[in-house]
Motif scaffolding. Sequence first.
Motif, PDB file in Angstrom:
ATOM      1  N   GLN A  90      54.291  46.294  14.890  1.00 25.63           N
ATOM      2  CA  GLN A  90      53.941  47.791  14.432  1.00 25.63           C
ATOM      3  C   GLN A  90      53.170  48.410  15.340  1.00 25.63           C
ATOM      4  OE1 GLN A  90      53.231  48.023  10.330  1.00 25.63           O
ATOM      5  NE2 GLN A  90      55.184  47.503   9.624  1.00 25.63           N
ATOM      6  N   THR A  91      53.081  49.725  15.412  1.00 26.04           N
ATOM      7  CA  THR A  91      52.180  50.489  16.039  1.00 26.04           C
ATOM      8  C   THR A  91      50.794  50.508  15.249  1.00 26.04           C
ATOM      9  OG1 THR A  91      52.844  52.581  15.196  1.00 26.04           O
ATOM     10  CG2 THR A  91      53.945  51.645  17.375  1.00 26.04           C
ATOM     11  N   ASP A 143      49.353  53.220  14.597  1.00 27.89           N
ATOM     12  CA  ASP A 143      49.348  54.205  13.488  1.00 27.89           C
ATOM     13  C   ASP A 143      50.022  53.835  12.427  1.00 27.89           C
ATOM     14  OD1 ASP A 143      48.102  56.168  15.065  1.00 27.89           O
ATOM     15  OD2 ASP A 143      49.757  57.191  15.916  1.00 27.89           O
TER      16      ASP A 143
END
Length: 80
Positions: free
Chosen positions: A2-3, A5
């Motif tokens: 996942q990023t 953010d």
Amino acid sequence: MQTADSLLARITVDPRVLTGKPTVRGLRISVQQLLKAMAAGQSPAELMQEYPELEPEDFQSVLLYAANVVDEQRVYRLSA
């Protein structure tokens, strides 16, 4: 993976939940609670057994959130 953010989006602040402390996905599990448990030696696997609603990404989120908070801190030397 996942990023940053999307990981940070898992950390929520709601004044109606734990008096506004940062929590994981609005659950009544605070960032502070998980950090203290991990610092005391509990592994994410152990914590997921204790809190089955937690997901592996939640621990990444907690650590990233803590790193960002520390990154924003500034320490100034005061002369006596």
